[in-house]
Motif scaffolding. Structure first.
Motif, PDB file in Angstrom:
ATOM      1  N   ILE A   1      -2.756  -4.322  -3.511  1.00  0.00           N
ATOM      2  CA  ILE A   1      -3.099  -3.001  -4.030  1.00  0.00           C
ATOM      3  C   ILE A   1      -3.441  -3.164  -5.504  1.00  0.00           C
ATOM      4  O   ILE A   1      -2.827  -3.972  -6.208  1.00  0.00           O
ATOM      5  CB  ILE A   1      -1.940  -1.987  -3.830  1.00  0.00           C
ATOM      6  N   SER A   2      -4.413  -2.433  -5.984  1.00  0.00           N
ATOM      7  CA  SER A   2      -4.893  -2.651  -7.345  1.00  0.00           C
ATOM      8  C   SER A   2      -4.016  -1.971  -8.389  1.00  0.00           C
ATOM      9  O   SER A   2      -3.386  -0.937  -8.125  1.00  0.00           O
ATOM     10  CB  SER A   2      -6.322  -2.134  -7.485  1.00  0.00           C
TER      11      SER A   2
ATOM     12  N   TYR B   1       0.828  -1.220   0.000  1.00  0.00           N
ATOM     13  CA  TYR B   1       0.000   0.000   0.000  1.00  0.00           C
ATOM     14  C   TYR B   1       0.854   1.258   0.000  1.00  0.00           C
ATOM     15  O   TYR B   1       0.436   2.323  -0.490  1.00  0.00           O
ATOM     16  CB  TYR B   1      -0.959  -0.007   1.193  1.00  0.00           C
TER      17      TYR B   1
ATOM     18  N   THR C   1      -5.232   1.607  -9.038  1.00  0.00           N
ATOM     19  CA  THR C   1      -4.738   2.662  -8.143  1.00  0.00           C
ATOM     20  C   THR C   1      -3.388   3.193  -8.611  1.00  0.00           C
ATOM     21  O   THR C   1      -3.185   4.415  -8.729  1.00  0.00           O
ATOM     22  CB  THR C   1      -4.605   2.123  -6.705  1.00  0.00           C
TER      23      THR C   1
ATOM     24  N   ALA D   1       1.645   3.377  -3.273  1.00  0.00           N
ATOM     25  CA  ALA D   1       0.833   4.516  -3.693  1.00  0.00           C
ATOM     26  C   ALA D   1       1.436   5.830  -3.187  1.00  0.00           C
ATOM     27  O   ALA D   1       1.450   6.838  -3.907  1.00  0.00           O
ATOM     28  CB  ALA D   1      -0.601   4.359  -3.174  1.00  0.00           C
TER      29      ALA D   1
END
Length: 400
Positions: free
Chosen positions: A47-48, A19, A51, A22
């Protein structure tokens, strides 16, 4: 130093710390960097892709076999100024260290010609396991840069080493890297490296265990930071990589002495890293020495003291660095050498430290400048080289 205009690849692997990728991407974009993101399949569980593609403003790649990345993983490796892998899990460290190319992240790593930084993240026991330590050391031995883990609470609930470095610290490491890229522009640095071999006869010589790794690391680091480097290299199978390095190969202390004195007047700085023989045989036998009797007596004579002579000839604006390899009373002996030979800085290391001095990819040093002693931890010789180069004066006056 701003990251504006820098081309940065971020490789994200499957850790709960993913995460933070990001935050890293957002920080890079805010500073004006161009960012491309690569993810392992496992990373997408945390996490995508959406994103990170939104934040980076570019598609995210996960597989080297996808239509869009089959041909451009090599191109991407050539595009970047820096490749940052954060977080780097134990699995990813192992694959990078062994060259197991099963993802776009590893494929681009193997193709990249830019500096590589990796920031591990894992549980404390995984981080301290000998297999992980060996993979980290191997990656550093390849010239990659470790952004060390933080100490604190981990996802497992344990407290210890293994946390991913905070995004701001990661950005600061990158800023420092780019700030160094041209800080030695205009400098001409003389470096001696490796052993000398003093011939006894056509097949035998007196030598030492130096491999030249530390001096070569200094030459590569100085050239990468913009300096023009004259490297006088004793007998070693190793050779420096990169541009901006003029290599002169020598064998004996007398040859190294001659070349060093010839180049010193044109240098702004000198770093005398070579393990030069103090003595040489008075005569060299023209034929192989045969066994006779129970012993053999060799008469040795002193070699010239390169450091002392360069120290005597040093002009205003020139900066001279020496090395001291000591097994006892290290600081005292090194400080004496600093003063006697007219050096500006001396690098002290010891073969008694595991992983330091001759033959290793790592070293542990102390920098001595008058009464000031600065100690460093054991680290790869390329990083040690930067620690030494950081101590060169900021604006030397070129010698006449």
């Amino acid at each position: 130093m701003s990251l504006a205009g820098k081309k940065i690849i971020l490789g994200v692997s499957g850790s709960i710390a993913a995460y933070k990728a990001a935050l890293i991407v957002r920080g890079l974009i805010r500073e004006g960097a161009e960012v491309r993101v690569l993810m392992t399949r496992a990373a997408t569980d945390f996490i995508s892709q959406l994103t990170l593609s939104t934040l980076s403003r570019h598609p995210v790649t996960t597989s080297v076999h996808s239509d869009e990345s089959w041909n451009n993983h090599v191109e991407l490796g050539l595009w970047a100024d820096v490749y940052l892998v954060a977080p780097a899990t134990a699995t990813t460290l192992a694959k990078l260290a062994q060259g197991i190319c099963d993802s776009a992240l590893v494929a681009v790593y193997l193709s990249a010609r830019c500096p590589i930084f990796f920031a591990p993240a894992m549980d404390v026991d995984m981080w301290l396991h000998p297999a992980t330590r060996a993979n980290v050391e191997r990656l550093q031995g390849y010239g990659n840069h470790l952004i060390d883990v933080d100490n604190g609470e981990l996802a497992s609930g344990l407290v210890g080493q293994g946390r991913l470095a905070e995004p701001e610290r990661i950005l600061e490491v990158l800023r420092a890297h780019f700030a160094r890229q041209h800080d030695l522009d205009g400098r001409r640095i003389l470096i001696t490296a490796g052993p000398t071999h003093e011939d006894l006869d056509p097949v035998r010589y007196l030598g030492n265990r130096s491999t030249g790794k530390m001096g070569i690391a200094l030459a590569e680091a100085a050239a990468a930071r913009g300096a023009s480097v004259d490297l006088i290299l004793g007998p070693t199978p190793l050779s420096p990589q990169g541009t901006g390095i003029n290599v002169t190969h020598v064998r004996t202390a007398l040859e190294m002495h001659r070349e060093a004195l010839q180049r010193w007047p044109q240098a702004t700085d000198g770093i005398l890293c070579a393990a030069v023989a103090d003595y040489r045989p008075e005569t060299v036998a023209p034929e192989k020495i045969k066994k006779t009797g129970d012993g053999l007596t060799l008469k040795l004579v002193r070699n010239p003291d390169i450091a002392a002579e360069l120290g005597q000839q040093k002009q205003p604006g020139q900066f001279l660095v020496g090395f001291a390899l000591e097994t006892e009373n290290g600081v005292e002996n090194a400080r004496g050498k600093l003063e006697r030979k007219g050096l500006d800085l001396i690098v002290l290391n010891s073969p008694r430290v595991a992983g330091a001095a001759f033959g290793h990819d790592t070293n542990q040093i102390q920098l001595i400048d008058g009464n000031k002693v600065t100690s460093f931890e054991l680290k790869p010789k390329r990083e040690v080289a930067d620690d030494i180069l950081d101590r060169l004066p900021a604006h030397p006056t070129p010698s006449p």
